[in-house]
Design a protein around this motif. Structure first.
Motif, mmCIF file in Angstrom:
data_model
loop_
_atom_site.group_PDB
_atom_site.id
_atom_site.type_symbol
_atom_site.label_atom_id
_atom_site.label_comp_id
_atom_site.label_asym_id
_atom_site.label_seq_id
_atom_site.Cartn_x
_atom_site.Cartn_y
_atom_site.Cartn_z
ATOM 1 N N ASP A 614 -12.551 22.664 44.681
ATOM 2 C CA ASP A 614 -12.958 23.782 45.008
ATOM 3 C C ASP A 614 -12.144 25.013 44.247
ATOM 4 O OD1 ASP A 614 -13.929 26.376 46.032
ATOM 5 O OD2 ASP A 614 -13.299 25.977 48.068
ATOM 6 N N ALA A 617 -9.979 27.371 46.233
ATOM 7 C CA ALA A 617 -9.020 26.978 46.995
ATOM 8 C C ALA A 617 -7.707 26.520 46.323
ATOM 9 C CB ALA A 617 -9.379 25.571 47.647
ATOM 10 N N GLN A 619 -4.327 26.546 44.204
ATOM 11 C CA GLN A 619 -2.998 27.192 44.690
ATOM 12 C C GLN A 619 -2.168 27.485 43.688
ATOM 13 O OE1 GLN A 619 -2.175 27.972 48.021
ATOM 14 N NE2 GLN A 619 -4.557 27.463 48.222
ATOM 15 N N GLU A 678 -4.416 18.813 41.510
ATOM 16 C CA GLU A 678 -5.046 20.146 41.504
ATOM 17 C C GLU A 678 -4.958 20.372 40.179
ATOM 18 O OE1 GLU A 678 -4.782 23.677 44.097
ATOM 19 O OE2 GLU A 678 -3.696 24.086 42.108
ATOM 20 N N THR A 729 -8.844 32.635 44.176
ATOM 21 C CA THR A 729 -7.948 33.383 45.167
ATOM 22 C C THR A 729 -6.702 33.561 44.151
ATOM 23 O OG1 THR A 729 -8.825 32.099 46.808
ATOM 24 C CG2 THR A 729 -6.600 33.094 47.306
#
Length: 889
Positions: A614, A617, A619, A678, A729
């Motif tokens: 996603d 999401a 980081q 990730e 984000t």
């Protein structure tokens, strides 16, 4: 596992065949998707792929693949044009090789021969379009002589005839003496010919005076019916209303006033031959002059319409009759010799002028007065003009609307008949008294003749065929089944965009609009995208004589279709010609290689698609930065395609792929791939976006990588959805931080390169006046900075910079790079001084040349442009060298 290098030859044919077999190119008429239609400008059935085809079809394919990926029901309608003259010429040559002519075998047998040739060799260009990767809906392929399209042609002809918009008239046409047919303006090319300007004396009747005219075609004087002078030309005022005697014929012709005559040109007096010159024809109509023809359809002298009179020392009918049957150029020599003998030739001047030639026959074209079929173009043009004026159809770039208007508002009757055997035969039959009967079939004509005569009379069908552009004008709706009211016609008409060159705005674009509006009640397309010409890399027009013609298939063989397509896309800007050369294609072949190598690096680092990933999401700042940059590239690429800015689309893809993704992101990510799941997932997500962005322009390599990475089958990428931007984000923070790192490394690399610091030497980087946040950033990315900027350390600097340091501003801080001990500063100053002096000398040379008005006026446009580009390059060099010298003062 990816091969070490991408081999187009091993991929392209197999992949294209898989696409075609799977129906990937087919429209989806039963779907709920919004239609998107492009009608291919049908190439001649005789044609082979040239650079112009490569340009226009690459642009169309980019649009159709993009819209297909956006979920539109995309129809790219394929087909070919029957190419009347060109196809007839091909088959006549074949017959000549067999020792026969078309007239010997007769019309039906000849037409059968053309159909045989079409079946065997007429599909060459459609196979070549496949080599280019063109994703046309081949199941729908049409031909302008198909039964259905022929029905449409007859319906249009009959309807327009009954509406009074098609008629017969006797007017001048471009006549090709070799093919013995009228031809269109598009089939005429002007060639510069070094000829002569003959000054000839005409005696003024009843006086001792003479009036001298100048002509480049003495043979046409046999058909002179007047001499014109300008109304304001005082030299000839006393002669107005009098008559002159035409040498060799003895014809008595008026001396009249007409503004067509230019007092500054020649002698100011112009001989008027209405049957053999378009301007003279208009003068003849204005003054109701007779229009005798003196050249026949083979461009031989004919005297059947000339009354010869004997005038001592001026005209001897017996001699003039010897010209009958002579070729025009042989007659010219004889006439000039006779005029000289009679002392009627005042002088002969060398004269370079433009002479129209048939583009296929390569013989000089003759304006010839013949009876032909015409369409009332003025009436048909009015709705088309209004459609562009009101924005129903928009030209891109917009300035081409002015070209459209200029021609349409001064449009002449359209000659639609051709004296050929191959084509749509005109559906008109003649009775024994010449009465014409037009119908869909011969039975229709016979019924009309019976009603007219009251009894059966033998009818003869018109021998002529219709201009090829007549059937092409119906292409946007005839290919969809018209005159039947088909579901396809309701769904796919009007089209969305037409992609074509400016040279056929008059011959095709305008005529499609006329016919579409007249028969469909709507424009055939909403947008007309006009592209430029393809020139060589120096901007010169390609020609066989110059040896600078580029074979696009040779480029595909050498560099691959993707490289050629991307080159065309990158060079196609609004209102700009495409400067294409092998070096440019090779450059973008390196771009294909760059993408391939980047994919291999990803593969070696276990980058694979993760369905659970996603983007919102994410980081890590590196992942967030790359996701955000991909969104930016997506927005730029999509906006460029929406605006038909193909160069901007290519630039956005190139910039993101080569610079951001390959040169920065992957280099930053290398050490982290092994331990950061990730980051691997984010990389796969971005690579998937990238392959979809590139697919419209580079379909083969993108589809190959799509399958290799597990995104789906290779042939499936063509219908994969166009990417959507994913929210990220913390995008702003990640962007600010990573772009700071990129700028820092870039500045240092630039200085090291300019100062000739060897890559093997590490040097400390000092940050003066840096904030705590800046130093924190430097600390977080110290490994990347050290590796990519060849820095031994990144430290704050509290005092003054060391002596002989290069300094660069970066936001609030100053980057200081100590050079003492790294390079020989004295030698470097000498090198930079020498390079600067050389650049300055070259700059002054170019400035001097461009400051000369004579150079700008006389030099070829491509030469002027080349010098302007050199000026910009030398100016940039001076700026760069000045900055480098300042750093080590």
């Amino acid at each position: 596992m990816l091969e070490k290098s991408f081999s187009p030859a091993d991929v392209e044919t197999k992949l294209y065949e898989a696409w075609e077999r799977s129906g990937a190119f087919a429209a989806q008429p039963g779907s709920n998707a919004q239609p998107y239609t492009i009608m291919i400008p049908p190439p001649n059935v005789t044609g082979s792929l040239h650079v112009g085809h490569a340009l226009t079809n690459t642009i169309q394919d980019i649009l159709i693949r993009w819209r297909r990926m956006q979920g539109r029901d995309a129809l790219w309608q394929p087909g070919t044009d029957h190419a009347g003259i060109a196809a007839q010429m091909v088959v006549e040559r074949q017959l000549a090789a067999e020792g026969v002519s078309r007239k010997e075998i007769g019309r039906p047998a000849f037409v059968d021969k053309v159909w045989e040739w079409k079946a065997q060799s007429g599909g060459t260009i459609t196979q070549q379009l496949r080599r280019l990767g063109s994703s046309l809906d081949w199941e729908r392929e049409r031909f302008t002589m198909d039964a259905g399209l022929s029905d449409a042609v007859r319906e249009v002809f009959v309807t327009l005839y009954r509406q009074g918009l098609i008629y017969r008239d006797r007017r001048l046409v471009n006549w090709d003496p070799k093919f013995q047919s009228a031809i269109s303006d598009l089939e005429v090319e002007s060639r510069e010919i070094k000829g002569s300007l003959w000054h000839i004396r005409y005696p003024v009747e009843g006086t001792e005076e003479w009036i001298t005219v100048a002509t480049t075609r003495p043979e046409t004087m046999l058909g002179d019916t007047a001499i014109a002078v300008h109304p304001a030309d005082a030299r000839y005022a006393a002669l107005l209303g009098k008559f002159a005697i035409v040498p060799l014929t003895g014809r008595r012709v008026p001396i009249l006033a007409d503004e067509y005559s230019d007092p500054e040109k020649g002698t100011g007096a112009v001989k008027i031959t209405p049957a053999h010159d378009f301007n003279d024809f208009n003068v003849g109509r204005r003054h109701d002059l007779p229009m005798p023809s003196v050249l026949d359809r083979e461009a031989k002298v004919t005297l059947s319409e000339i009354n010869l009179a004997a005038v001592p020392g001026i005209a001897d009918p017996d001699w003039t009759r010897t010209l009958g049957g002579q070729d025009r150029f042989a007659a010219r020599k004889a006439i000039v010799a006779e005029l000289e003998r009679l002392e009627l030739l005042v002088k002969v001047e060398p004269h370079t002028h433009q002479v129209p030639h048939g583009d296929r026959s390569e013989v000089p074209i003759e304006p010839l007065l013949t009876t032909q079929w015409y369409a009332d173009a003025k009436t048909l043009a009015a709705p088309a003009i209004e459609a562009v004026e009101t924005g129903k159809t928009v030209f891109m770039p917009k300035q081409w609307e002015n070209t459209f208007f200029a021609w349409m508002r001064d449009i002449q009757p359209w000659c639609i008949s051709r004296q050929l055997w191959w084509g749509h035969r005109i559906p008109a039959w003649y009775g024994p008294d010449g009465e014409v009967f037009v119908g869909h079939t011969e039975d229709d004509a016979k019924a009309a003749a019976l009603a007219h005569y009251g009894h059966d009379e033998p009818l003869t069908q018109d021998e002529d065929v219709l201009d090829t552009w007549f059937s092409s004008a119906l292409w946007p709706f005839s290919t969809l089944g018209w005159p039947e009211k088909t579901a396809d016609l309701a769904r796919y008409y009007p089209g969305d965009v037409l992609v074509t060159g400016f040279d056929i705005i008059f011959f095709w674009v305008a005529r499609m609009m006329m016919m579409g509006l007249h028969f469909m009640g709507d424009v055939p397309f909403r947008t007309v995208y006009i592209h430029g010409l393809v020139r060589d890399e120096r901007g010169q027009k390609m020609s066989k004589s110059k040896g600078n013609v580029i074979d696009p298939l040779a480029m595909v063989d050498q560099f691959g279709a993707d490289a050629l397509r991307f080159t065309i896309c990158a060079l196609t800007g609004p209102g700009r010609d495409v400067k294409l050369g092998a070096a440019r294609v090779e450059e973008y072949r390196r771009f294909v290689t760059k993408l391939w190598n980047a994919a291999r690096l990803c593969e070696m680092n276990a980058v694979r698609p993760d369905p659970a990933f996603d983007p919102a999401a994410a980081q890590g700042p590196l992942a967030r930065w790359m996701l955000d940059a991909a969104n930016t590239a997506l927005a730029e690429a999509t906006a460029a395609l929406e605006a038909y800015r193909f160069d901007d689309y290519a630039a956005a893809c190139y910039r993101f792929t080569w610079k951001t993704f390959c040169d920065w992101f992957l280099e930053f990510a290398k050490p982290s791939f092994a331990d950061d799941a990730e980051l691997r997932a984010a990389t796969a997500h971005v690579l998937g976006m990238l392959l979809r962005l590139l697919h419209p322009v580079m379909p083969f390599v993108s589809a190959t990588l799509w399958q290799d990475f597990g995104f789906g089958e290779a042939e499936g990428l063509i219908r994969a959805p166009w990417p959507d931007a994913a929210p990220v984000t913390g995008a702003a923070e990640a962007r600010a931080e990573l772009e700071w790192v990129v700028r820092l490394i870039g500045e240092v690399r630039t200085v090291r390169s300019e100062m000739n610091v060897p890559p093997s030497i590490l040097a400390p980087l000092l940050l003066k006046d840096a904030t705590a946040e800046t130093m924190a950033r430097a600390g977080r990315w110290s490994e990347v900075i050290g590796r990519m900027a060849r820095a031994s350390e990144v430290s704050p600097l509290s005092g003054e910079p060391p002596r002989n340091s290069a300094q660069m501003g970066l936001d609030e801080a100053t980057i200081v790079l100590p050079l003492e001990g790294l390079i020989d500063l004295a030698a470097e100053r000498v090198r930079l001084t020498r390079e600067r002096a050389k650049a300055e000398a070259e700059l002054k040379k170019v400035q001097t040349k461009l400051s000369q008005a004579d150079f700008i006026a006389r030099a070829k446009p491509e030469v002027v442009e080349e010098n302007r580009e050199r000026l910009a390059a030398f100016t940039a060099d001076m700026t760069r060298l000045d900055a480098a010298m300042k750093r080590i003062e």
